[in-house]
Design an enzyme around this catalytic site. Structure first.
Site, mmCIF file in Angstrom:
data_model
loop_
_atom_site.group_PDB
_atom_site.id
_atom_site.type_symbol
_atom_site.label_atom_id
_atom_site.label_comp_id
_atom_site.label_asym_id
_atom_site.label_seq_id
_atom_site.Cartn_x
_atom_site.Cartn_y
_atom_site.Cartn_z
ATOM 1 C CB CYS A 1 -1.165 0.097 0.750
ATOM 2 S SG CYS A 1 -1.608 -1.631 1.422
ATOM 3 C CB CYS B 1 -0.592 3.642 -4.196
ATOM 4 S SG CYS B 1 -0.128 3.744 -5.885
ATOM 5 C CG HIS B 2 -2.500 4.888 -0.139
ATOM 6 N ND1 HIS B 2 -3.432 5.207 -0.661
ATOM 7 C CD2 HIS B 2 -3.150 3.596 -0.824
ATOM 8 C CE1 HIS B 2 -4.419 4.349 -1.051
ATOM 9 N NE2 HIS B 2 -4.317 3.587 -1.580
ATOM 10 C CG MET C 1 -8.440 0.557 -3.852
ATOM 11 S SD MET C 1 -6.969 0.648 -2.767
ATOM 12 C CE MET C 1 -7.982 -0.737 -1.318
ATOM 13 C CG HIS D 1 4.660 7.349 -11.056
ATOM 14 N ND1 HIS D 1 4.664 7.118 -9.427
ATOM 15 C CD2 HIS D 1 4.115 6.576 -11.592
ATOM 16 C CE1 HIS D 1 4.453 5.998 -9.226
ATOM 17 N NE2 HIS D 1 4.490 4.953 -10.222
ATOM 18 C CG HIS E 1 1.097 4.910 -14.499
ATOM 19 N ND1 HIS E 1 1.565 3.436 -14.933
ATOM 20 C CD2 HIS E 1 1.092 4.860 -13.166
ATOM 21 C CE1 HIS E 1 2.509 2.867 -14.249
ATOM 22 N NE2 HIS E 1 2.950 3.100 -13.260
#
Ligand code: DHE
Length: 549
Positions: free
Chosen positions: A47, A50-51, A88, A327, A370
């Site tokens: 996780c 991303c978070h 997600m 990114h 992306h």
């Protein structure tokens, strides 16, 4: 199984050191220490990317307790179980987490986040090992491998990479590395393969040895995604650089031994608001071909640093105000321009690596671009373009990359058309290929995440009409029926005649690599092997060395 390096504290231990004893605030479900530790490990492995380690959000939403407690257990549980089309993953229904773990994670994100410790020069030096000193290495290639056609394949959950021969499809060797190697990069000479694990362990493999092996290793933090080497003429194989998510920093290392030389913290102020951010993570790093510089994407503060490596004592950094949530990205076909996604802002940022300046910032018109490294090709109408797909919707966007020959299209989105669905991670083509391939790895629908869209480049009209989508049923070709295998990241062989896709299944399920003939779009070969556990990224030596994509 992978031997645990003695110097390598596990992520659980890292989290524990500063973790408050879990006593739940009122209204927050309680967790035992053992449950919290297990959830903490899952969080770091699945996780945090991303978070964020501090759960402040980036590609994924912020999950600080003020927000999660507002949403509540039921909501969080459903989200973790089923995922969302915006990117997600469906952790529960895909079988990647079992029912007990989904419950655990829903309770975990209601607790206060654990903050892992710093990782400076003493820790790096303690972790640094030269396994074979440069003077003890061969002076010429000692094996008969076709290195240019070798693929370095991440075996994500096994903490390994496989070296696979591009013509015989034979697995030449499996090497133990850090956990979930994120990328492989080649040194400029094509001799050293650098890989970096999610656990921030960098391994350097000498491909000239009779039996290619790890010759140096170091751990540069607790969480990381990027590694690169100096590629400027005259500086080949001189330096390596690794970027960390935690602590937020990058380190420049000796290119022969990985000795850590210079650590630069990326903590600082967000480019526009100019407020302080405690966790500006290092995302993509590329090496300039025009200047002795590394290009470093600093995600949360939205800055791109051009780090001049000619004088590490008097380090010169050009810091470009770009856009938040930088990114991944890649170079255009001339290698002069770096095009990178500010993903949560829906934008592409273009840097002129020759002039060392911002060239443009452009909206892609889609949700969460992306690109991976993107895909360069000659569009029949718009000339040289670079493509990205999107995590948050089904669109593919093309940006013009030729300011000299096609000034009207340069750095503008010249076309946008739908592929199979949201959840796409990577696009790919090759110089001379007539095909643009688009995956949809994170789409919740198995028939979509198991396939790849292909577009014929010579049929792209550029008149606003959508090009026809050809669908390759990659998972079906692999003959895998268990789990929800996800097709991810096409990579070409050295001649550009075949494209390889990973069929990425659960750790205890069968995975595969499917090889497609680029001319005919027919299945050419399926690589199945019990050692092929959770294959994800694939990096052909020649293409990675020369930045061909
Ligand atoms: Fe990646 C590239 C970060 C999830 C496979 N990934 C990158 C890069 C970054 C990044 C910063 C660019 C590195 C560079 O060029 O220097 N990736 C992240 C995340 O933060 C994220 C979203 C969440 C996470 O928890 O890690 C994430 N990535 C994934 C995956 O789930 C993938 C599909 C499988 C895996 O192995 O973890 C995955 N990422 C890849 C691959 C590349 C990559 C294969 C390189 C693509 C290329 O063609 O160069």
């Amino acid at each position: 199984s992978k031997p645990q390096d003695q110097y390598e504290p596990s992520l659980t231990t890292l989290g524990q050191q500063q973790m408050a004893v879990p006593g739940a605030p009122e209204g927050v479900p309680a967790m035992t220490q053992a449950e919290f530790d297990e959830a903490n490990t899952i969080y770091f492995e699945r996780c945090a990317g991303c978070h964020g380690v501090l759960r402040k959000g980036a590609t994924g939403k912020a999950l600080t307790p003020d927000l999660t407690r507002e949403l509540g257990y039921e909501y969080l549980h459903t989200f973790i179980e089923y995922g969302s089309p915006a990117g997600m993953p469906n952790w529960g229904t895909s079988g990647q987490l079992d029912a007990r773990q989904v419950d655990l994670m829903a309770r975990y994100v209601l607790q206060d986040p654990a903050s892992p410790p710093e990782w400076g020069m003493p820790e790096m030096r303690d972790s640094w090992k030269v396994v074979v000193a440069p003077e003890d290495r061969p002076t010429e290639k000692q094996n008969d491998w076709d290195l240019e056609n070798l693929f370095s394949v991440t075996l994500r959950d096994a903490g390994q990479i496989a070296l696979i021969d591009g013509s015989s499809y034979e697995i030449k060797k499996v090497l133990d590395t850090g956990y979930a190697v994120h990328i492989s990069r080649m040194s400029a000479s094509g001799r050293y393969l650098m890989v970096i694990g999610r656990d921030a362990k960098v391994d350097m493999i000498d491909l000239w040895m009779k039996d290619p092996s790890i010759v140096a290793t170091i751990k540069v933090g607790a969480e990381a995604r990027s590694v690169e080497t100096s590629k400027m003429k005259g500086w080949e194989d001189k330096y390596a650089i690794a970027g960390a998510y935690w602590p937020p920093q990058y380190v420049i290392m000796d290119g022969q031994t990985l000795e850590p030389l210079k650590i630069v913290s990326t903590r600082g102020n967000i480019y526009d608001e100019q407020t302080y951010h405690p966790e500006p993570r290092v995302a993509a790093i590329l090496s300039s071909h025009y200047r002795p510089e590394f290009l470093v994407n600093i995600k949360e503060t939205g800055k791109i640093q051009l780090v001049d490596y000619t004088d590490l004592k008097n380090l010169k950094i050009t810091e470009i105000e770009a856009e938040r949530f930088l990114h991944d990205g890649g170079l255009d076909s001339t290698k002069r321009y770096f095009i990178t996604a500010a993903n949560a802002r829906g934008k592409l940022v273009v840097i002129d690596t020759k002039e060392g300046k911002l060239a443009a910032i452009t909206d892609t018109g889609g949700e969460t671009p992306h690109p991976g490294r993107g895909a360069n090709f000659e569009h029949p109408t718009f000339g040289p373009v670079w493509a990205t797909s999107h995590l948050g919707d089904d669109s593919v966007a093309l940006i013009g990359t030729d300011p000299e020959g096609h000034p009207d299209s340069a750095w503008k989105i010249v076309d946008s058309f739908p592929a199979l669905g949201g959840g796409s991670l990577f696009v790919k083509t090759y110089p001379g290929s007539n095909h643009l391939y688009v995956d949809a790895t994170l789409n919740p629908e198995p028939s979509i995440s198991g396939a790849v869209a292909v577009f014929k480049i010579d049929e792209m009209k550029g008149d606003g009409s959508d090009p026809e989508i050809l669908t390759l049923p990659i998972t079906e070709w692999a003959g895998i029926t268990e789990g929800q295998p996800r097709v991810v990241q096409g990579e070409f062989n050295k001649d550009g005649t075949e494209i390889w896709f990973s069929v990425w299944n659960g750790k205890d399920q069968q995975s595969a690599i499917v090889v497609v003939d680029d001319k005919t779009l027919e299945l050419k070969h399926v690589i199945k092997d019990e050692r092929l556990v959770t294959p994800t990224g694939k990096f052909n030596v020649k293409n990675t060395q020369g930045d061909i994509y």
